[in-house]
Design a protein around this motif. Structure first.
Motif, PDB file in Angstrom:
ATOM      1  N   ARG A  17      31.542 -12.310  25.778  1.00  0.00           N
ATOM      2  CA  ARG A  17      30.739 -11.710  26.828  1.00  0.00           C
ATOM      3  C   ARG A  17      29.415 -12.461  26.993  1.00  0.00           C
ATOM      4  NH1 ARG A  17      30.569  -7.256  29.806  1.00  0.00           N
ATOM      5  NH2 ARG A  17      28.486  -6.742  30.564  1.00  0.00           N
ATOM      6  N   ARG A  54      27.950 -14.289  30.216  1.00  0.00           N
ATOM      7  CA  ARG A  54      26.635 -13.965  30.796  1.00  0.00           C
ATOM      8  C   ARG A  54      25.763 -15.215  30.914  1.00  0.00           C
ATOM      9  NH1 ARG A  54      24.412  -9.425  27.172  1.00  0.00           N
ATOM     10  NH2 ARG A  54      22.604  -9.589  28.508  1.00  0.00           N
ATOM     11  N   LEU A 111      15.509  -5.309  26.185  1.00  0.00           N
ATOM     12  CA  LEU A 111      16.828  -4.708  25.981  1.00  0.00           C
ATOM     13  C   LEU A 111      17.908  -5.768  25.896  1.00  0.00           C
ATOM     14  CD1 LEU A 111      16.566  -1.754  28.455  1.00  0.00           C
ATOM     15  CD2 LEU A 111      16.729  -1.598  25.986  1.00  0.00           C
ATOM     16  N   GLY A 112      17.499  -7.048  25.983  1.00  0.00           N
ATOM     17  CA  GLY A 112      18.488  -8.106  25.846  1.00  0.00           C
ATOM     18  C   GLY A 112      19.098  -8.530  27.149  1.00  0.00           C
ATOM     19  N   VAL A 157      19.241 -13.465  24.132  1.00  0.00           N
ATOM     20  CA  VAL A 157      19.762 -12.267  24.784  1.00  0.00           C
ATOM     21  C   VAL A 157      20.553 -11.422  23.780  1.00  0.00           C
ATOM     22  CG1 VAL A 157      21.501 -11.591  26.447  1.00  0.00           C
ATOM     23  CG2 VAL A 157      19.741 -13.219  27.097  1.00  0.00           C
ATOM     24  N   GLN A 158      21.397 -12.085  22.987  1.00  0.00           N
ATOM     25  CA  GLN A 158      22.178 -11.359  21.988  1.00  0.00           C
ATOM     26  C   GLN A 158      21.255 -10.806  20.897  1.00  0.00           C
ATOM     27  OE1 GLN A 158      25.345 -14.000  20.923  1.00  0.00           O
ATOM     28  NE2 GLN A 158      26.701 -12.326  20.324  1.00  0.00           N
ATOM     29  N   ARG A 216      18.168  -9.860  21.232  1.00  0.00           N
ATOM     30  CA  ARG A 216      17.381  -8.710  21.685  1.00  0.00           C
ATOM     31  C   ARG A 216      18.224  -7.445  21.778  1.00  0.00           C
ATOM     32  NH1 ARG A 216      14.903 -12.201  26.194  1.00  0.00           N
ATOM     33  NH2 ARG A 216      13.557 -13.555  24.971  1.00  0.00           N
ATOM     34  N   ALA A 217      19.541  -7.619  21.918  1.00  0.00           N
ATOM     35  CA  ALA A 217      20.386  -6.432  21.873  1.00  0.00           C
ATOM     36  C   ALA A 217      20.371  -5.848  20.455  1.00  0.00           C
ATOM     37  CB  ALA A 217      21.810  -6.799  22.264  1.00  0.00           C
ATOM     38  N   LYS A 221      14.199   3.609  38.468  1.00  0.00           N
ATOM     39  CA  LYS A 221      15.550   4.105  38.727  1.00  0.00           C
ATOM     40  C   LYS A 221      15.641   5.496  38.109  1.00  0.00           C
ATOM     41  CE  LYS A 221      17.499  -0.472  37.719  1.00  0.00           C
ATOM     42  NZ  LYS A 221      18.744  -0.901  38.306  1.00  0.00           N
ATOM     43  N   TYR A 243      21.304   1.165  31.553  1.00  0.00           N
ATOM     44  CA  TYR A 243      21.066  -0.246  31.859  1.00  0.00           C
ATOM     45  C   TYR A 243      21.524  -1.174  30.730  1.00  0.00           C
ATOM     46  CZ  TYR A 243      18.478  -4.472  33.093  1.00  0.00           C
ATOM     47  OH  TYR A 243      18.128  -5.751  33.390  1.00  0.00           O
ATOM     48  N   ARG A 278      25.275  -1.244  29.998  1.00  0.00           N
ATOM     49  CA  ARG A 278      25.973  -1.920  31.100  1.00  0.00           C
ATOM     50  C   ARG A 278      25.893  -3.430  30.944  1.00  0.00           C
ATOM     51  NH1 ARG A 278      24.475   1.675  35.790  1.00  0.00           N
ATOM     52  NH2 ARG A 278      26.304   3.007  35.981  1.00  0.00           N
ATOM     53  N   ILE A 279      24.674  -3.958  30.745  1.00  0.00           N
ATOM     54  CA  ILE A 279      24.585  -5.412  30.703  1.00  0.00           C
ATOM     55  C   ILE A 279      25.270  -5.980  29.464  1.00  0.00           C
ATOM     56  CG2 ILE A 279      22.516  -5.626  32.139  1.00  0.00           C
ATOM     57  CD1 ILE A 279      20.882  -5.932  29.654  1.00  0.00           C
ATOM     58  N   HIS A 280      25.324  -5.193  28.388  1.00  0.00           N
ATOM     59  CA  HIS A 280      25.978  -5.709  27.193  1.00  0.00           C
ATOM     60  C   HIS A 280      27.446  -5.325  27.135  1.00  0.00           C
ATOM     61  CE1 HIS A 280      22.279  -7.251  25.604  1.00  0.00           C
ATOM     62  NE2 HIS A 280      21.699  -6.087  25.775  1.00  0.00           N
ATOM     63  N   GLY A 281      27.899  -4.570  28.122  1.00  0.00           N
ATOM     64  CA  GLY A 281      29.311  -4.204  28.169  1.00  0.00           C
ATOM     65  C   GLY A 281      29.745  -3.310  27.034  1.00  0.00           C
ATOM     66  N   ARG A 315      16.267   4.453  25.720  1.00  0.00           N
ATOM     67  CA  ARG A 315      16.816   3.288  26.391  1.00  0.00           C
ATOM     68  C   ARG A 315      17.042   2.160  25.377  1.00  0.00           C
ATOM     69  NH1 ARG A 315      12.968   0.881  30.943  1.00  0.00           N
ATOM     70  NH2 ARG A 315      11.973  -0.051  29.130  1.00  0.00           N
ATOM     71  N   ALA A 316      16.058   2.017  24.458  1.00  0.00           N
ATOM     72  CA  ALA A 316      16.170   0.946  23.467  1.00  0.00           C
ATOM     73  C   ALA A 316      17.324   1.213  22.504  1.00  0.00           C
ATOM     74  CB  ALA A 316      14.859   0.794  22.709  1.00  0.00           C
ATOM     75  N   THR A 331      21.369   0.442  23.255  1.00  0.00           N
ATOM     76  CA  THR A 331      22.079  -0.821  23.046  1.00  0.00           C
ATOM     77  C   THR A 331      22.498  -1.004  21.597  1.00  0.00           C
ATOM     78  OG1 THR A 331      20.046  -2.010  22.635  1.00  0.00           O
ATOM     79  CG2 THR A 331      20.802  -1.950  24.904  1.00  0.00           C
ATOM     80  N   GLU A 332      22.381   0.080  20.819  1.00  0.00           N
ATOM     81  CA  GLU A 332      22.780   0.066  19.410  1.00  0.00           C
ATOM     82  C   GLU A 332      22.117  -1.059  18.631  1.00  0.00           C
ATOM     83  OE1 GLU A 332      27.010  -0.045  19.417  1.00  0.00           O
ATOM     84  OE2 GLU A 332      27.157   1.781  20.603  1.00  0.00           O
ATOM     85  N   PRO A 333      20.790  -1.074  18.615  1.00  0.00           N
ATOM     86  CA  PRO A 333      20.107  -2.127  17.874  1.00  0.00           C
ATOM     87  C   PRO A 333      20.118  -1.823  16.367  1.00  0.00           C
ATOM     88  CG  PRO A 333      18.510  -0.626  18.771  1.00  0.00           C
ATOM     89  CD  PRO A 333      19.853  -0.103  19.193  1.00  0.00           C
TER      90      PRO A 333
END
Lengths: 445, 493, 260
Positions: free
Chosen positions: A26, A30, B382-383, C89-90, C92-93, C107, C115, C118-121, C169-170, C173-175
């Motif tokens: 993924r 991206r 949030l990545g 990106v990975q 920061r998740a 929103k 959010y 979604r972006i991390h699927g 929200r943070a 993403t399961e940080p």
């Protein structure tokens, strides 16, 4: 804290232990999407810059030939006897042409060049030259019998041949130029008699007739633009600054001020052609000001430029910190004094910069000028004097360019491109002045 | 007396008044400037203001009003029979003015004396000959009524000039005397002068309102006149645009829909070019580009905005048009023959799109930058990747502003004149083929008002109705767009 | 107060000789620190001491600032996050962040939380997403307040609710690590107390790093404290030790209010 620790612990989130060093599918996808998006941005910028480059190339390539012209240098010694014989003949100009041909042939033979030669081909190459020769010698009879050097402009098609615009293959025999004439041109060029030189008449001259693109010059239109800009500067700077000072420093918050604000922001976006309609209906039809006059053009452009100048002037006034006003007021200055003695001088560089940019915009504007008649055969000569410069019919640079672009003879297109180069040089210098002003006087609070 | 002299005289009176007022104020307190309420300079300025202000205002009003008045009187003198066939009263009036100017010229050159010029008994043919000798531009035969009117015109004009000079100088002197009389110890000259300055400032600011008023009135009157000559429903719903060239015939078809269609079609093509390129440029410049790229690319795009539209017009006519024919025309690269001539919707639309790129990009750049950094940080934290942040956070937040920017660009495209005059063609057509020549509202305004047709004919007056249509459409777009943009800005302030 | 045995917790983040430069400005000098898992670590120090800068190194948020440059190694679970093969990106998740000022997206509440997943699927379908959103909002201790208005804009909540929404929200993403940059500085005391309670509860599952201006807050919520001064890590140890027997003169002065 102890209260919080009593709460049930949260469910531990599922933690698939994954290494950061191994990007997931993924993440790879991206990243690819990211690269694509970024490439779109680069492409957009490149397309914009490419358009600019193509535009610049088109202007320079097509406009540069307008700055050179092809001339024939010839020295003629006309004896008194020849002069009198020519004046005695019925076809006087033809006699002078014969003299010219004689002189040219002599020069060619001297350099051992040879070419078929007759009066008709000479006319096709040089145009009707006899008249101007005759005029010269009648006006300067003392020069008869002595060698006189003439520089005669070649016709626009010969000019095209010398510039590579017309080639032997593309040329079809016409009454303007025959393929055989090119041999003659080549011979003259080989002998150094015909050559290219900087086209001063284009810079200094006035518009010509529809059948003479070679003689057209932009000088008169430059003068027309100059007088228009004088009007715009003299009106829009004081009015614009006064209006901005009022709105920024004095105006109370009421309906009247709001009305002015709304009007200014809307006028800034009204199409320029509508200002042309205004000029036609109000200045020409109602007030009966002269048509095609730079004065009217200047008035219309002033109204069009004012919103731009007001908006930038207000920004400059806003940038002067309130502490300056407070300091002046605390010393017992009136509000007017504080504004005119302190705020305005500090804002002046910004105001001037904005004004120059507004003027540059006005200088390039065409559409409103078409409606008030600054187009067509109006730029025929220079005005007689300073006052006449404002009221005599004249064109302006962009309107002159439009006039040339809409004529049937493609010889004028080259002039139009050349005119654009002249116009852009003016715009560029104005913008450079504005940038320098901003750099020199830039002040950070 | 030339106006310039009159102005100089008024200024001289004002300057003398300044000195007098200043001196009198000082003398009144025995040279002790401190005991005055205002400095002596303000007393002087008060005098100068009272002398020059009303006098120059009077001069301006008089100069504007006199031609209107004189023309009114003279045109009443001209009988209908004197108006030549095929011309109009307006043209005859112009002839009268030319003749009057010719008389002035002839007198100046000594070809006739003043008495001869005024003599009503002179034979018009004789007069014509003498006028021609003086180098004046007159018609082949000046008719008696025209000559009569020209004489009246001269007389009125000269009398008006004399009265004006007298009135203006009197106003200046009286104003100066009034001001000098006021220059006493207790007089608050500074406050008066400042009120005068403020009045001048308000007047300057009001010019914006006057301009709008001028636009609306000149469009409105002529449009109403047009609808008196030509049925409104045919203008709005007629599907054919075919003005007759004689300028007098009643056979013209003046339906606006084909022009509006051309305008909208070309604008649509322009926006299809400008919006994606401009928006992506703005995104790249504000979100990706380093300061190096930004400092090069941004000014380059801005150069596109500073290029006059006539340059784009010529570019369309002479470069893009032939290029498109080479590609889409007969015997072109694609082997299709979609495009007949260089002028087409595509030609004008593409070039107009290029012109609008910097407009869209700089507005969008401002709007995108107005989205607070905290929004982006939240998303990055949030990545999210940059593109995800832009697509899902920045653009949705900036959307209203961007819509406003696109609307402003659309209004620009609709009002653009030179590109379509040179690049789009002259034929009004209701067609879907973007490679065909079409024409627009602005192009037709130019062609109807620069032709030879009489200003009172429907063929010329229709230009004002077209102008009104254009003005209303662009105004609505602008007001709506500015409203959206302003609301958007306030959200983050 | 029950004190968990922090020494026993395994090391989650370990920084070695970290230097940060902003252009020519040397903002962080030679910082070496081990941050434990399942505990709250507080960074304290006067303004401009570099504590926030160091925090932003831990999820490479400094990458978004053009002039910033980071040297040295930072290892999370033994992997160097400044390695060339790492995708920020990975990262920061895995390392979530909460900012000083609550910054919900313009929103709805639901969309704000959804959010990240979604972006991390992270969700295969709508039902899963709903479940993640609810769990995260419960985790952020704000579910009861917003469950009836998930479609209302997140920007319409109160400051404290917004900040808890940002925390929810943070964690959506399961940080594994949660970075908090002065999360309470824009909040009133009641909201602050709610957020502090939440931090206490989060400790069970995450390694929490919090930057704070308030020493009281550091003492209340953290097990370990690091004191920064002018870009140096002056002292690092168990919170109780730092506050009771500071080992360095600068720490003592700061705690007693003489520098700050």
């Amino acid at each position: 804290m102890s209260a919080a620790s009593v709460d049930a612990p949260l469910d531990p989130p599922p933690r698939p232990k994954s290494s950061l060093l191994a990007p997931s599918d993924r993440t790879r996808r991206r990243r690819a999407a990211e690269r694509r998006f970024r490439a779109c941005g680069v492409a957009a910028i490149s397309v914009g810059v490419l358009f600019l480059a193509v535009l610049a190339a088109a202007i320079i390539r097509s406009g540069a030939p307008a700055f050179t012209r092809t001339v024939v240098d010839v020295t003629i010694t006309l004896s008194r006897e020849q002069f009198e014989r020519a004046e005695g003949q019925l076809l006087k100009t033809a006699a002078y042409e014969a003299v010219l041909i004689g002189a040219l042939q002599e020069m060619l033979e001297e350099r051992e060049e040879r070419a078929p030669f007759d009066a008709a081909s000479l006319r096709r190459i040089l145009g009707k030259t006899g008249g101007s020769l005759r005029e010269f010698f009648r006006a300067n009879e003392d020069r008869i019998g002595r060698p006189v050097e003439f520089t005669l402009p070649a016709s626009s098609r010969v000019d095209g041949y010398m510039n590579g615009r017309v080639s032997r293959d593309s040329l079809t025999d016409s009454r303007f130029l025959k393929a055989a004439d090119l041999d003659l041109v080549d011979a003259l060029a080989g002998a150094g008699i015909i050559h290219s030189e900087f086209n001063w008449p284009f810079i200094t001259g006035a518009d010509s007739g529809v059948d003479n693109p070679g003689g057209a010059g932009i000088g008169a239109a430059v003068v027309g633009s100059f007088f228009m800009m004088l009007v715009v500067l003299a009106l829009s700077l004081p009015i614009g600054v006064a209006a901005s000072i009022y709105l920024e420093e004095f105006a109370p918050r009421n309906w009247f001020t709001d009305l002015i604000e709304v009007n200014i922001s809307n006028l800034a976006a009204v199409p320029s052609i509508v200002f042309g309609i205004l000029g036609l209906a109000v200045f020409i039809q109602f007030f009966h000001l002269p048509q095609s006059a730079p004065l009217v053009g200047g008035l219309v452009l002033t109204l069009m430029t004012l919103p731009t100048i007001i908006i930038s002037t207000r920004a400059s006034l806003k940038a002067v910190p309130p502490s300056i006003r407070d300091a002046a007021l605390a010393l017992g200055a009136s509000k007017t004094q504080a504004v005119f003695h302190h705020v305005l001088p500090l804002a002046m560089p910004g105001i001037l910069t904005g004004t120059i940019i507004g003027l540059a915009q006005a200088l390039g504007e065409t559409a409103p000028l078409l409606l008030i008649g600054m187009v067509g055969f109006v730029a025929r000569g220079y005005p007689d004097g300073f006052v006449a410069g404002f009221t005599d019919p004249n064109s302006a640079m962009p309107a002159q360019i439009y006039t040339w672009a809409s004529r049937a003879d493609p010889g004028f297109y080259e002039k139009a491109w050349g005119g654009i180069i002249v116009l852009l040089i003016f715009l560029l210098s104005m913008n450079i002045v504005a940038i320098v002003l901003r750099r020199v006087f830039e002040r950070r609070w | 007396m030339p106006t310039i002299w009159l102005i100089l005289i008024v200024l001289a009176v004002a300057a003398a008044g300044y000195a007098a007022g200043r001196g009198r104020a000082l003398r009144g307190v025995g040279g002790e400037g401190r005991s005055l309420h205002s400095t002596p300079a303000y007393h002087g300025a008060n005098v100068a203001m009272k002398s020059a202000g009303p006098a120059l205002l009077l001069l301006a009003v008089w100069l504007a009003a006199q031609p209107v008045y004189v023309n009114g009187i003279v045109s009443a003198m001209i009988p209908d029979s004197a108006v030549r066939d095929g011309t109009s009263l307006e043209l005859t009036l112009a002839e009268v003015r030319r003749t009057a100017r010719g008389l002035d010229l002839a007198v100046e050159k000594g070809l006739m004396d003043e008495e001869f010029a005024r003599d009503a008994g002179v034979d018009p043919a004789d007069m014509t000959a003498r006028l021609r000798d003086s180098g004046a531009v007159v018609t082949s035969a000046v008719t008696a009524p025209v000559l009569e009117a020209a004489r009246k015109f001269r007389a009125l004009d000269a009398a008006g000039g004399r009265f004006m000079a007298a009135a203006v100088v009197a106003a200046a002197v009286l104003g100066a005397l009034w001001g000098i009389g006021q220059a006493r110890k207790g007089f608050r000259a500074r406050n008066v002068v400042e009120r005068g300055i403020e009045a001048a400032l308000i007047a300057a600011a009001s010019i914006a309102i006057l301009t709008t008023l001028g636009i609306v009135l000149s469009l409105l009157f002529n449009t109403v006149e047009f609808f008196g000559l030509y049925p409104a429903h045919e203008f709005f719903f007629g599907t054919s645009w075919a003005p007759s060239f004689s300028g007098r015939g009643g056979s013209s078809e003046l339906g606006v829909p084909p022009l509006l269609w051309g305008t909208l079609y070309i604008s649509l093509v322009a926006l299809l070019v400008a919006v994606p390129i401009g928006l992506f440029s703005a995104i790249y410049l504000s979100e990706y580009a380093g300061s190096g790229v930004r400092s090069v690319a941004k000014p380059m795009l801005e150069v596109l905005a500073g290029i006059p539209t006539i340059v784009y017009g010529l570019f369309a006519l002479l470069t893009v048009g032939p290029l498109l024919v080479d590609v889409f025309g007969e015997g072109g690269l694609l082997g299709v023959s979609w495009q007949g001539g260089g002028r087409s919707v595509m030609t004008a639309g593409l070039v107009m799109g290029v012109m609008l790129i910097p407009f869209v990009s700089s507005l969008s750049d401002d709007i995108i930058r107005a989205v607070p950094r905290a929004m982006r940080d939240g998303s990055y934290g949030l990545g999210a990747t940059r593109s995800e942040t832009i697509k899902r956070v920045v653009l949705p937040a900036a959307l209203p502003g961007i819509v406003g920017a696109v609307l402003l660009a659309a209004s620009r495209a609709i009002g653009e004149t030179m590109i379509v005059v040179l690049g789009a063609g002259a034929a009004a057509r209701l067609s879907l083929n973007p490679f065909e020549a079409m024409t627009t509202v602005t192009a037709k305004i130019v062609s109807q008002l620069t032709g030879d047709s009489d200003f009172a004919s429907p063929e010329a007056l229709v230009a004002f109705a077209l102008g009104m249509t254009l003005f209303v459409i662009t105004l609505a777009l602008n007001v709506f767009a500015l409203y959206i943009v302003r609301n958007y800005r306030e959200q983050y302030e | 107060m029950p004190e968990p045995d922090v020494e026993a917790g395994e090391v989650k983040i370990s920084a070695r000789d970290v230097q940060v430069f902003y252009g020519d400005n040397h903002a962080i000098k030679d910082v070496t620190v081990d941050i434990p898992d399942k505990a709250v670590t507080a960074f304290i120090g006067p303004s401009g001491c570099g504590k926030s800068t160091f925090l932003r190194c831990l999820n490479r948020m400094n990458d978004t600032i053009d002039s910033a440059r980071v040297e040295g190694d930072i290892l999370i679970d033994g992997e160097n996050i400044y390695d060339r093969g790492i995708d920020p990106v990975q990262l920061r998740a895995k390392v979530g962040m909460v900012f000083q000022k609550p910054n919900p997206f313009p929103k709805s509440v639901y969309e704000n939380v959804a959010y990240g997943p979604r972006i991390h699927g992270l969700a295969a379908n709508k039902a899963e997403l709903d479940e993640i959103v609810e769990k995260s909002l419960r985790g952020g201790a704000i579910w009861d307040e917003v469950k009836d208005r998930l479609d209302a804009p997140g920007t319409g909540l109160s400051g404290g609710q917004q900040q808890r929404l940002c925390i929810a929200r943070a964690i959506a993403t399961e940080p594994e690590v949660l970075l908090m940059d002065e999360p309470c500085s824009a909040l009133d005391p009641i909201a602050t107390a709610q957020v502090e309670d939440l931090i206490e509860r989060l400790r069970g599952n995450y390694s929490v790093v919090i930057v704070t201006h308030s020493m009281q807050q550091a003492a209340r919520v953290s097990q370990r404290t690091a004191f920064f001064h002018l870009g140096d890590l002056v002292e690092y140890g168990a919170t109780d030790d730092i506050f009771v027997n500071p080992g360095d003169e600068r720490t003592e002065k700061y705690i007693s209010g003489r520098i700050g």
